[in-house]
Design an enzyme around this catalytic site. Structure first.
Site, PDB file in Angstrom:
ATOM      1  N   GLY A 279      33.169  20.891 -13.395  1.00 41.60           N
ATOM      2  CA  GLY A 279      33.407  21.073 -11.955  1.00 41.60           C
ATOM      3  C   GLY A 279      32.765  22.356 -11.445  1.00 41.60           C
TER       4      GLY A 279
ATOM      5  N   LEU B 107      34.025  25.224 -10.190  1.00 46.42           N
ATOM      6  CA  LEU B 107      34.560  26.483 -10.711  1.00 46.42           C
ATOM      7  C   LEU B 107      34.536  26.511 -12.236  1.00 46.42           C
ATOM      8  CD1 LEU B 107      35.996  29.209 -10.277  1.00 46.42           C
ATOM      9  CD2 LEU B 107      38.166  27.969 -10.236  1.00 46.42           C
TER      10      LEU B 107
ATOM     11  N   THR C  93      40.653  16.879  -6.204  1.00 51.23           N
ATOM     12  CA  THR C  93      40.372  17.868  -5.153  1.00 51.23           C
ATOM     13  C   THR C  93      39.991  17.233  -3.798  1.00 51.23           C
ATOM     14  OG1 THR C  93      38.103  18.013  -5.974  1.00 51.23           O
ATOM     15  CG2 THR C  93      39.629  19.689  -6.758  1.00 51.23           C
TER      16      THR C  93
ATOM     17  N   THR D  20      45.790  26.861  -5.218  1.00 54.48           N
ATOM     18  CA  THR D  20      45.091  26.836  -3.930  1.00 54.48           C
ATOM     19  C   THR D  20      45.860  27.516  -2.791  1.00 54.48           C
ATOM     20  OG1 THR D  20      44.318  25.283  -2.209  1.00 54.48           O
ATOM     21  CG2 THR D  20      46.120  24.531  -3.582  1.00 54.48           C
ATOM     22  N   ASP D  21      45.107  27.972  -1.798  1.00 57.94           N
ATOM     23  CA  ASP D  21      45.691  28.492  -0.552  1.00 57.94           C
ATOM     24  C   ASP D  21      46.430  27.392   0.213  1.00 57.94           C
ATOM     25  OD1 ASP D  21      43.205  27.219  -0.222  1.00 57.94           O
ATOM     26  OD2 ASP D  21      42.802  28.224   1.675  1.00 57.94           O
TER      27      ASP D  21
ATOM     28  N   TYR E 293      47.555  16.976  -0.980  1.00 55.43           N
ATOM     29  CA  TYR E 293      46.834  17.791  -1.971  1.00 55.43           C
ATOM     30  C   TYR E 293      47.604  19.088  -2.261  1.00 55.43           C
ATOM     31  CZ  TYR E 293      43.357  21.169  -3.650  1.00 55.43           C
ATOM     32  OH  TYR E 293      42.707  22.166  -4.349  1.00 55.43           O
TER      33      TYR E 293
HETATM   34  N1  LIG Z   1      37.053  23.793  -3.857  1.00 53.65           N
HETATM   35  C1  LIG Z   1      37.861  24.624  -3.230  1.00 53.65           C
HETATM   36  O1  LIG Z   1      37.566  25.095  -2.117  1.00 53.65           O
HETATM   37  C2  LIG Z   1      39.163  25.034  -3.868  1.00 53.65           C
HETATM   38  C3  LIG Z   1      40.017  25.882  -3.151  1.00 53.65           C
HETATM   39  C4  LIG Z   1      41.205  26.293  -3.748  1.00 53.65           C
HETATM   40  C5  LIG Z   1      41.531  25.858  -5.023  1.00 53.65           C
HETATM   41  N2  LIG Z   1      40.708  25.012  -5.683  1.00 53.65           N
HETATM   42  C6  LIG Z   1      41.100  24.582  -7.041  1.00 53.65           C
HETATM   43  O2  LIG Z   1      40.097  25.060  -7.921  1.00 53.65           O
HETATM   44  C7  LIG Z   1      39.959  24.175  -9.035  1.00 53.65           C
HETATM   45  C8  LIG Z   1      38.497  23.826  -9.209  1.00 53.65           C
HETATM   46  O3  LIG Z   1      38.021  23.199  -8.038  1.00 53.65           O
HETATM   47  P1  LIG Z   1      36.488  22.828  -7.861  1.00 53.65           P
HETATM   48  O4  LIG Z   1      36.075  23.242  -6.515  1.00 53.65           O
HETATM   49  O5  LIG Z   1      35.733  23.290  -9.062  1.00 53.65           O
HETATM   50  O6  LIG Z   1      36.610  21.247  -7.856  1.00 53.65           O
HETATM   51  P2  LIG Z   1      35.708  20.146  -8.529  1.00 53.65           P
HETATM   52  O7  LIG Z   1      34.282  20.554  -8.525  1.00 53.65           O
HETATM   53  O8  LIG Z   1      36.110  18.867  -7.876  1.00 53.65           O
HETATM   54  O9  LIG Z   1      36.209  20.176 -10.034  1.00 53.65           O
HETATM   55  C9  LIG Z   1      37.363  19.520 -10.462  1.00 53.65           C
HETATM   56  C10 LIG Z   1      37.044  18.885 -11.780  1.00 53.65           C
HETATM   57  O10 LIG Z   1      38.210  18.221 -12.260  1.00 53.65           O
HETATM   58  C11 LIG Z   1      37.793  17.002 -12.842  1.00 53.65           C
HETATM   59  N3  LIG Z   1      38.890  16.043 -12.922  1.00 53.65           N
HETATM   60  C12 LIG Z   1      39.393  15.244 -11.949  1.00 53.65           C
HETATM   61  N4  LIG Z   1      40.375  14.471 -12.459  1.00 53.65           N
HETATM   62  C13 LIG Z   1      40.491  14.801 -13.776  1.00 53.65           C
HETATM   63  C14 LIG Z   1      41.312  14.352 -14.835  1.00 53.65           C
HETATM   64  N5  LIG Z   1      42.229  13.370 -14.669  1.00 53.65           N
HETATM   65  N6  LIG Z   1      41.154  14.909 -16.058  1.00 53.65           N
HETATM   66  C15 LIG Z   1      40.232  15.884 -16.262  1.00 53.65           C
HETATM   67  N7  LIG Z   1      39.401  16.334 -15.306  1.00 53.65           N
HETATM   68  C16 LIG Z   1      39.543  15.799 -14.064  1.00 53.65           C
HETATM   69  C17 LIG Z   1      36.664  16.524 -11.954  1.00 53.65           C
HETATM   70  O11 LIG Z   1      35.882  15.558 -12.645  1.00 53.65           O
HETATM   71  P3  LIG Z   1      35.152  14.373 -11.811  1.00 53.65           P
HETATM   72  O12 LIG Z   1      34.253  15.079 -10.838  1.00 53.65           O
HETATM   73  O13 LIG Z   1      34.450  13.620 -12.892  1.00 53.65           O
HETATM   74  O14 LIG Z   1      36.252  13.608 -11.133  1.00 53.65           O
HETATM   75  C18 LIG Z   1      35.924  17.833 -11.698  1.00 53.65           C
HETATM   76  O15 LIG Z   1      34.984  18.088 -12.708  1.00 53.65           O
HETATM   77  C19 LIG Z   1      40.874  23.002  -8.736  1.00 53.65           C
HETATM   78  O16 LIG Z   1      42.065  23.166  -9.458  1.00 53.65           O
HETATM   79  C20 LIG Z   1      41.149  23.091  -7.245  1.00 53.65           C
HETATM   80  O17 LIG Z   1      42.406  22.546  -6.907  1.00 53.65           O
HETATM   81  C21 LIG Z   1      39.533  24.598  -5.139  1.00 53.65           C
END
Ligand SMILES: NC(=O)c1ccc[n+]([C@@H]2O[C@H](COP(=O)([O-])OP(=O)(O)OC[C@H]3O[C@@H](n4cnc5c(N)ncnc54)[C@H](OP(=O)(O)O)[C@@H]3O)[C@@H](O)[C@H]2O)c1
Length: 295
Positions: A13, A15, A65, A104-105, A128
């Site tokens: 992903g 992050l 997400t 998350t925020d 979410y």
């Molecule tokens: N993006 C933001 O602005 C934001 C803000 C605050 C907090 N966060 C938190 O930061 C973290 C990382 O977010 P990100 O932006 O890196 O999101 P991301 O790019 O969507 O990464 C999330 C990863 O989790 C994987 N995933 C989904 N379902 C899964 C499962 N059942 N088992 C194992 N892996 C699974 C996804 O794989 P697939 O792509 O193959 O489904 C993806 O690689 C998350 O916990 C999110 O809640 C994100």
């Protein structure tokens, strides 16, 4: 010599991939697992993988997400974000691995005047955010050595994010309307990775807000993106009511870094400086790749 084993869920992903890259450079033995390699919602798989690798630290970055889709896919959101996190927490506790849960925020409702600190009570306003908060509670219920790291408005090299969306929209030359009444802190994934790497060296467990400092609206964020990209676009500020989305968004999700302050960690740099660095590093990477292609 390796500094220890770190397992990262959601390792491909946005992050997770940057955390993996940094920890590898810092000479950790990194097991950065994709969803295919480790589906966190499958307890047997989680238990087997964590027992086999026996990591010293688990960074749980995997999540469902898709904020708007979660409204219609409540079961999937809770299965991954709550039950999946329970699975990780139980397996980590058995082998006494430190656990970092990325949150998350969006656990906050956005009605506070001023920044949210780690002691404010979360009251999420969408599925979410509720499912991520349920994940936080699973960590607290089933694990004893944890860091809950709340971050916000992430952008990074690998993944879809607001920066990339804005730059893509600029390509078609049409007017771009961006919401100007929701405030937050844009945050570069690399800066979260650095802070996570500092946290895991300690036993200062608890909840931490890890975002770039300063705040802006989405419109102000977009303006800075186009300024740094040196693109002239027809950018128009609009109200949330003009940009209807399935899930409610908090009007204010600016996070105070009280946890970092009280535990003597250094402050996060300003979001504008981080964004500038991101542009510098990504253009540098592209140039390097062009040169390699030409060779
Ligand atoms: N993006 C933001 O602005 C934001 C803000 C605050 C907090 N966060 C938190 O930061 C973290 C990382 O977010 P990100 O932006 O890196 O999101 P991301 O790019 O969507 O990464 C999330 C990863 O989790 C994987 N995933 C989904 N379902 C899964 C499962 N059942 N088992 C194992 N892996 C699974 C996804 O794989 P697939 O792509 O193959 O489904 C993806 O690689 C998350 O916990 C999110 O809640 C994100």
């Amino acid at each position: 010599m390796s500094k220890g084993k770190v397992l990262i869920t959601g390792g491909t992903g946005q992050l997770g991939s940057d955390i993996g890259e940094l920890l590898l450079k810092q000479r950790y033995q990194v097991y950065s697992l994709s969803k295919k390699e480790l589906d966190v919602s499958n307890y047997e798989q989680v238990e087997k993988t964590i027992n086999e690798i026996k990591p010293d630290v688990v960074i749980h970055s995997a999540a469902y997400t898709k904020v708007d889709l979660a409204e219609d896919n409540q079961d999937t959101a809770y299965l991954v974000n709550a039950i999946g996190t329970r699975n990780i927490a139980i397996a980590c506790e058995v082998i006494q691995a430190k656990l970092v849960y990325i949150s998350t925020d969006y656990v906050f409702d956005g009605n506070k005047q001023g920044r949210y600190n780690e002691f404010d009570i979360p009251t999420p306003i969408n599925v979410y955010g509720s499912s991520k908060l349920a994940g936080e509670n699973m960590v607290k219920d089933f694990h004893s050595q944890y860091f809950i790291v709340r971050t916000s408005w992430l952008y990074g090299q690998n993944g879809n994010n607001f920066v990339k969306t804005m730059l893509n929209l600029a390509e078609n030359g049409r007017q771009i309307n961006v919401v100007n009444d929701q405030s937050g802190s844009p945050t570069w994934t690399v800066d979260v990775a650095i802070k996570v790497s500092e946290l895991i060296k300690t036993k200062l467990y608890g909840v931490y807000h890890v975002t770039n400092s300063g705040e802006c609206t989405w419109f102000e964020f977009a303006s800075k993106i186009f300024e740094l990209a040196q693109k002239r676009v027809d950018l128009v500020p609009i109200g949330s009511e003009e940009f209807v989305q399935k899930a409610n968004r908090p009007k204010n999700s600016v996070l105070d870094h009280m946890g970092l302050r009280l535990n003597n960690f250094s402050e996060m740099r300003h979001w504008g400086d981080a964004l500038e660095d991101y542009f510098l590093k990504t253009s540098q990477k592209t140039t390097d790749e062009d040169i390699r292609c030409e060779l």
